[in-house]
Design a protein around this motif. Structure first.
Motif, mmCIF file in Angstrom:
data_model
loop_
_atom_site.group_PDB
_atom_site.id
_atom_site.type_symbol
_atom_site.label_atom_id
_atom_site.label_comp_id
_atom_site.label_asym_id
_atom_site.label_seq_id
_atom_site.Cartn_x
_atom_site.Cartn_y
_atom_site.Cartn_z
ATOM 1 N N SER A 140 0.797 -1.231 0.000
ATOM 2 C CA SER A 140 0.000 0.000 0.000
ATOM 3 C C SER A 140 0.827 1.276 0.000
ATOM 4 N N PRO A 141 1.835 1.429 0.880
ATOM 5 C CA PRO A 141 2.626 2.657 0.882
ATOM 6 C C PRO A 141 3.421 2.846 -0.412
ATOM 7 N N LEU A 142 3.740 1.762 -1.085
ATOM 8 C CA LEU A 142 4.550 1.879 -2.296
ATOM 9 C C LEU A 142 3.808 2.599 -3.412
ATOM 10 N N VAL A 143 2.496 2.624 -3.330
ATOM 11 C CA VAL A 143 1.697 3.247 -4.378
ATOM 12 C C VAL A 143 1.612 4.760 -4.205
ATOM 13 N N SER A 144 1.545 5.219 -2.962
ATOM 14 C CA SER A 144 1.216 6.620 -2.725
ATOM 15 C C SER A 144 2.359 7.517 -2.252
ATOM 16 N N GLU A 145 3.495 6.959 -1.911
ATOM 17 C CA GLU A 145 4.557 7.777 -1.341
ATOM 18 C C GLU A 145 5.709 7.988 -2.318
ATOM 19 N N ASP A 146 6.499 9.051 -2.071
ATOM 20 C CA ASP A 146 7.672 9.275 -2.920
ATOM 21 C C ASP A 146 8.759 8.273 -2.547
ATOM 22 N N ALA A 147 9.773 8.175 -3.386
ATOM 23 C CA ALA A 147 10.806 7.144 -3.245
ATOM 24 C C ALA A 147 11.556 7.235 -1.919
ATOM 25 N N THR A 148 11.890 8.429 -1.488
ATOM 26 C CA THR A 148 12.623 8.588 -0.229
ATOM 27 C C THR A 148 11.779 8.094 0.933
ATOM 28 N N THR A 149 10.515 8.467 0.947
ATOM 29 C CA THR A 149 9.608 8.038 2.013
ATOM 30 C C THR A 149 9.447 6.521 1.996
ATOM 31 N N ARG A 150 9.348 5.931 0.805
ATOM 32 C CA ARG A 150 9.223 4.475 0.695
ATOM 33 C C ARG A 150 10.466 3.784 1.256
ATOM 34 N N TYR A 151 11.645 4.322 0.922
ATOM 35 C CA TYR A 151 12.895 3.732 1.413
ATOM 36 C C TYR A 151 12.976 3.843 2.938
ATOM 37 N N TYR A 173 12.021 -3.445 -5.860
ATOM 38 C CA TYR A 173 10.892 -3.523 -4.938
ATOM 39 C C TYR A 173 10.281 -2.142 -4.692
ATOM 40 N N LEU A 174 11.150 -1.134 -4.535
ATOM 41 C CA LEU A 174 10.675 0.229 -4.257
ATOM 42 C C LEU A 174 10.186 0.957 -5.506
ATOM 43 N N GLY A 175 10.452 0.376 -6.663
ATOM 44 C CA GLY A 175 9.986 0.982 -7.913
ATOM 45 C C GLY A 175 10.849 2.141 -8.376
ATOM 46 N N VAL A 176 12.148 2.067 -8.086
ATOM 47 C CA VAL A 176 13.084 3.113 -8.506
ATOM 48 C C VAL A 176 14.287 2.457 -9.169
ATOM 49 N N THR A 177 15.080 3.260 -9.856
ATOM 50 C CA THR A 177 16.309 2.730 -10.442
ATOM 51 C C THR A 177 17.344 2.570 -9.337
ATOM 52 N N GLN A 178 18.342 1.769 -9.606
ATOM 53 C CA GLN A 178 19.400 1.552 -8.626
ATOM 54 C C GLN A 178 20.166 2.850 -8.362
ATOM 55 N N SER A 179 20.382 3.650 -9.410
ATOM 56 C CA SER A 179 21.101 4.915 -9.209
ATOM 57 C C SER A 179 20.269 5.889 -8.374
ATOM 58 N N SER A 180 18.953 5.892 -8.563
ATOM 59 C CA SER A 180 18.090 6.749 -7.737
ATOM 60 C C SER A 180 18.157 6.326 -6.273
ATOM 61 N N LEU A 181 18.148 5.016 -6.057
ATOM 62 C CA LEU A 181 18.230 4.529 -4.681
ATOM 63 C C LEU A 181 19.575 4.892 -4.059
ATOM 64 N N SER A 182 20.632 4.811 -4.820
ATOM 65 C CA SER A 182 21.959 5.215 -4.319
ATOM 66 C C SER A 182 21.955 6.684 -3.909
ATOM 67 N N ARG A 183 21.332 7.545 -4.728
ATOM 68 C CA ARG A 183 21.243 8.977 -4.394
ATOM 69 C C ARG A 183 20.431 9.185 -3.117
ATOM 70 N N ILE A 184 19.330 8.456 -3.008
ATOM 71 C CA ILE A 184 18.492 8.585 -1.818
ATOM 72 C C ILE A 184 19.277 8.175 -0.578
ATOM 73 N N ARG A 185 19.998 7.072 -0.657
ATOM 74 C CA ARG A 185 20.790 6.597 0.473
ATOM 75 C C ARG A 185 21.867 7.616 0.857
#
Length: 189
Positions: A140-151, A173-185
């Motif tokens: 459920s949260p994966l549908v409505s939240e931005d990537a940072t919030t999901r992570y 799983y989070l619905g983002v690219t690996q590079s986007s997830l790296s930036r978020i982290r």
């Protein structure tokens, strides 16, 4: 087997004879990282209980992209229920994310347990209900939240998984690219 029995006892009562019967039906099996527990296009033939490790349920989208639906960790059952129950080919893969140890029940043994133990269906239905609720809570949260919030939500809910899952699977799983997830982290640290 004691871990499996303790888990089952959370959902119903079993007498010593029933516990002994279940214990004789399960066998321990190891899976290496990246091994498949079950595969798309094949009929699921076993039910597992995870003693150690993490598995993921995934599929390939129409562009050939690897999509992770969810993760299953220790002290949970794993089965492609739709395929197993209906004896039809699966549309998903269940793959070991880490090296894993499971207690495995073949279809025949699972059916023997079901046919022999009074109240087994009730126990299994409670486990399935719990699993479905967890699935909904995860998705459920994966549908409505931005990537940072999901992570951040994933880290809070599953702190025991974050450092054990490859970044590519977590990004999928989070619905983002690996590079986007790296930036978020990096932005969080």
């Amino acid at each position: 087997m004691e871990t499996v029995i303790n888990y089952l006892l959370q959902f119903g009562n079993l007498n010593p004879q029933q516990i002994d019967f279940i214990t004789k039906k399960g066998r321990e099996l190891s899976f290496n990282k990246d091994d498949y527990f079950s595969e798309a296009g094949k009929i699921a033939k076993q039910v597992g209980f995870i003693l150690e490790g993490i598995l993921r349920v995934c599929y390939y989208d129409n562009k050939g992209g690897d999509v992770t639906k969810y993760f299953i960790d220790e002290n949970n059952f794993v089965v492609d229920l739709h395929s197993f129950e209906n004896k039809i080919p699966s549309s998903e893969y269940v793959q070991a994310v880490t090296n894993c140890k499971l207690i495995i029940f073949s279809r025949r043994d699972w059916e023997d347990i079901s046919d022999t133990i009074v109240g087994w269906e009730s126990i299994i239905n409670k486990i399935i209900k719990k699993s479905l609720i967890q699935k909904i809570e995860r998705r459920s949260p994966l549908v409505s939240e931005d990537a940072t919030t999901r992570y951040l939500a994933f880290m809070e809910t599953y702190p025991q998984l974050v450092n054990r899952i490859p970044l590519s699977y977590l990004a999928s799983y989070l619905g983002v690219t690996q590079s986007s997830l790296s930036r978020i982290r990096k932005s969080i640290c």
